[in-house]
Design a protein around this motif. Structure first.
Motif, short mmCIF file in Angstrom:
data_model
loop_
_atom_site.label_atom_id
_atom_site.label_comp_id
_atom_site.label_asym_id
_atom_site.label_seq_id
_atom_site.Cartn_x
_atom_site.Cartn_y
_atom_site.Cartn_z
N VAL A 1 0.84 -1.21 0.00
CA VAL A 1 0.00 0.00 0.00
C VAL A 1 0.87 1.26 0.00
CG1 VAL A 1 -1.66 1.33 1.35
CG2 VAL A 1 -1.96 -1.14 1.10
N VAL A 2 1.88 1.28 0.86
CA VAL A 2 2.75 2.46 0.92
C VAL A 2 3.57 2.58 -0.37
CG1 VAL A 2 4.68 3.51 2.16
CG2 VAL A 2 2.86 2.37 3.43
N ALA A 3 4.00 1.45 -0.93
CA ALA A 3 4.79 1.49 -2.18
C ALA A 3 3.97 2.06 -3.33
CB ALA A 3 5.28 0.08 -2.52
N ILE A 4 2.69 1.73 -3.38
CA ILE A 4 1.83 2.28 -4.43
C ILE A 4 1.75 3.80 -4.31
CG2 ILE A 4 -0.56 2.39 -5.25
CD1 ILE A 4 -0.82 -0.57 -4.55
N ALA A 5 1.67 4.29 -3.08
CA ALA A 5 1.62 5.74 -2.88
C ALA A 5 2.93 6.40 -3.28
CB ALA A 5 1.29 6.05 -1.41
N LEU A 6 4.05 5.70 -3.10
CA LEU A 6 5.36 6.29 -3.42
C LEU A 6 5.73 6.15 -4.89
CD1 LEU A 6 7.45 5.02 -0.35
CD2 LEU A 6 6.65 7.35 -0.76
N THR A 7 5.12 5.20 -5.59
CA THR A 7 5.52 4.92 -6.98
C THR A 7 5.29 6.12 -7.90
OG1 THR A 7 5.12 2.55 -6.73
CG2 THR A 7 5.11 3.43 -8.96
N THR B 1 1.18 15.38 -0.95
CA THR B 1 -0.09 14.71 -0.65
C THR B 1 0.10 13.23 -0.38
OG1 THR B 1 -1.26 16.29 -2.06
CG2 THR B 1 -2.41 14.26 -1.52
N LEU B 2 0.87 12.56 -1.24
CA LEU B 2 1.08 11.13 -1.05
C LEU B 2 1.98 10.87 0.16
CD1 LEU B 2 1.45 9.97 -4.76
CD2 LEU B 2 -0.52 9.79 -3.25
N GLY B 3 2.85 11.83 0.50
CA GLY B 3 3.63 11.69 1.72
C GLY B 3 2.72 11.64 2.94
N MET B 4 1.67 12.45 2.94
CA MET B 4 0.69 12.41 4.03
C MET B 4 -0.04 11.07 4.05
SD MET B 4 1.16 15.22 5.55
CE MET B 4 -0.23 15.11 6.68
N VAL B 5 -0.28 10.50 2.86
CA VAL B 5 -0.92 9.18 2.79
C VAL B 5 -0.02 8.13 3.43
CG1 VAL B 5 -1.72 7.36 1.22
CG2 VAL B 5 -2.28 9.76 0.76
N VAL B 6 1.28 8.20 3.13
CA VAL B 6 2.23 7.24 3.71
C VAL B 6 2.23 7.36 5.23
CG1 VAL B 6 4.68 6.66 3.90
CG2 VAL B 6 3.68 7.17 1.66
N ILE B 7 2.27 8.57 5.74
CA ILE B 7 2.27 8.78 7.19
C ILE B 7 0.99 8.23 7.81
CG2 ILE B 7 2.19 10.55 8.99
CD1 ILE B 7 4.10 12.21 7.32
N ALA B 8 -0.14 8.43 7.11
CA ALA B 8 -1.42 7.95 7.64
C ALA B 8 -1.45 6.42 7.69
CB ALA B 8 -2.56 8.47 6.78
N VAL B 9 -0.93 5.76 6.66
CA VAL B 9 -0.91 4.30 6.64
C VAL B 9 -0.03 3.75 7.75
CG1 VAL B 9 -0.21 2.27 5.30
CG2 VAL B 9 -1.44 4.13 4.18
N VAL B 10 1.16 4.33 7.91
CA VAL B 10 2.06 3.88 8.98
C VAL B 10 1.45 4.18 10.35
CG1 VAL B 10 4.35 4.16 9.99
CG2 VAL B 10 4.08 4.16 7.51
N PHE B 11 0.81 5.34 10.47
CA PHE B 11 0.16 5.73 11.72
C PHE B 11 -0.86 4.67 12.14
CE2 PHE B 11 -3.11 7.77 14.21
CZ PHE B 11 -2.43 8.63 15.05
N ASN B 12 -1.69 4.25 11.20
CA ASN B 12 -2.72 3.25 11.51
C ASN B 12 -2.10 1.88 11.80
OD1 ASN B 12 -5.67 2.56 11.55
ND2 ASN B 12 -5.01 1.17 9.92
N THR B 13 -1.04 1.53 11.07
CA THR B 13 -0.38 0.24 11.31
C THR B 13 0.20 0.17 12.72
OG1 THR B 13 0.16 0.04 8.96
CG2 THR B 13 1.43 -1.30 10.49
N ILE B 14 0.89 1.22 13.13
CA ILE B 14 1.49 1.25 14.47
C ILE B 14 0.41 1.31 15.54
CG2 ILE B 14 3.07 2.50 15.98
CD1 ILE B 14 4.38 1.04 13.63
N ALA C 1 12.11 8.11 6.49
CA ALA C 1 11.74 9.21 7.39
C ALA C 1 10.23 9.37 7.49
CB ALA C 1 12.38 10.51 6.89
N LEU C 2 9.52 9.16 6.37
CA LEU C 2 8.06 9.24 6.41
C LEU C 2 7.48 8.14 7.30
CD1 LEU C 2 7.24 10.02 2.66
CD2 LEU C 2 7.01 11.56 4.61
N GLY C 3 8.02 6.91 7.16
CA GLY C 3 7.57 5.83 8.01
C GLY C 3 7.86 6.10 9.47
N LEU C 4 9.02 6.63 9.75
CA LEU C 4 9.39 6.95 11.13
C LEU C 4 8.49 8.05 11.69
CD1 LEU C 4 11.32 6.54 13.50
CD2 LEU C 4 12.86 8.19 12.43
N ALA C 5 8.17 9.05 10.86
CA ALA C 5 7.29 10.14 11.32
C ALA C 5 5.91 9.61 11.67
CB ALA C 5 7.19 11.21 10.23
N GLY C 6 5.37 8.71 10.83
CA GLY C 6 4.07 8.12 11.14
C GLY C 6 4.10 7.33 12.42
N ALA C 7 5.19 6.58 12.65
CA ALA C 7 5.33 5.79 13.87
C ALA C 7 5.42 6.67 15.11
CB ALA C 7 6.54 4.88 13.76
#
Length: 306
Positions: A32-38, A187-200, A288-294
């Motif tokens: 999911v995160v990879a699709i947002a970053l692609t 915008t997609l960076g915020m999506v990545v943070i949101a996905v990681v936020f929910n996962t953690i 860094a985006l993943g770490l920020a979401g966590a």
């Protein structure tokens, strides 16, 4: 120092152990995160390939002035002082192009000798090519257009063409594309943070009892937080690697189609992957985006548990 390394080693091991218990869930989040970053990674690859080509294009404005068909050679040559007065720039180069030279150039570039021969006479007028060294900035296109309008008002002038206008349009288009890509990446960076936020968040809730026991035996907040931080960073790193791999692998079929199109225009343009240093930078950004979401998720939900 040994204690610091031991604590972080334990946090990494704990993060990997947690991921090992639910690998399918982790892989799903990575996809999911990879699709947002692609998409932004693909846009950066495209701009990185187009930028050198656009920089090689001349942005020096050229203005072509065409005399009327009924204008004699003497009258055409007499137009030069008036043209130079309008330019008001001693560095500007004014090249007179007689109709015979224009016809010869047209024949050599297009191969339409037989077609032009059927006309019986030279259909091309005398003209001038003006090279304006003092207006090389795309932002000064209005000045060039103003000069062109004044040249059109000269007696004996049939048409005036700004030959480098397409270069300015290309440069302006690239600026717009960069801005769109920047907004898309944000915008997609915020999506990545949101996905990681929910996962953690789900991990924190799953390990709620374990966290409570750790607090009772004296575990510090940093000790509890670190495994979740490493989980978020690892998620961002893996997703960035998958996104870069997807973009790089897609270049081969794209180059096949682009190569066929480019050959029609006598070009050998091909898309090349990003250089390793740039790839490393993008991996650092995704981590860094993943770490920020966590960090956001852990601080919010552990505060609630407390």
């Amino acid at each position: 120092m040994k204690r610091w390394f031991r604590q972080h080693g334990f946090a990494i091991g704990s993060a990997l152990g947690t991921l090992g218990k639910s690998p399918l869930s982790f892989l799903f989040n990575v996809v999911v995160v990879a699709i947002a970053l692609t998409l932004p990674f693909a846009g950066l690859t495209l701009l990185d390939n187009v930028r050198p080509m656009s920089e090689q294009l001349s942005v020096e404005p050229e203005i072509s002035v065409f005399a009327k068909a009924a204008t004699t050679r003497e009258q055409a040559l007499a137009m030069e002082p008036a043209i130079r007065a309008i330019l008001a720039d001693p560095r500007a180069r004014i090249v007179f192009v007689p109709r015979e030279q224009a016809l010869e150039s047209l024949n050599s570039k297009t191969g339409l000798t037989d077609v032009l021969a059927t006309l019986g006479e030279n259909p091309l007028p005398d003209g001038y090519v003006l090279k304006l060294d003092s207006f090389r900035s795309v932002n000064e296109a209005g000045s060039v257009d103003a000069i062109a309008e004044r040249l059109r008002a000269l007696p004996g002038v049939d048409a005036v063409q700004v030959d480098s206008a397409w270069v300015k349009r290309l440069a302006a288009l690239l600026r717009v594309l960069r801005l769109i890509l920047l907004l898309l990446a944000a915008t997609l960076g915020m999506v990545v943070i949101a996905v990681v936020f929910n996962t953690i968040r789900l991990q924190v809730l799953t390990q709620r009892d374990e966290i409570a026991v750790s607090k009772l035996i004296g575990a510090t907040d940093g000790f509890i937080h670190r495994p979740f931080y490493y989980t978020g960073g690892l998620l961002g790193l893996c997703a960035g690697g998958v996104a870069l791999a997807a973009v790089t692998l897609s270049l081969q079929p794209l180059n096949t189609a682009i190569g066929e199109f480019a050959r029609l225009y006598g070009s050998s343009f091909q898309l090349a992957p990003l250089n390793p240093l740039f790839m490393g930078l993008l991996l650092a950004v995704s981590t860094a985006l993943g770490l920020a979401g966590a960090v956001l998720s852990v601080r919010r939900h552990l505060a609630r548990l407390r």
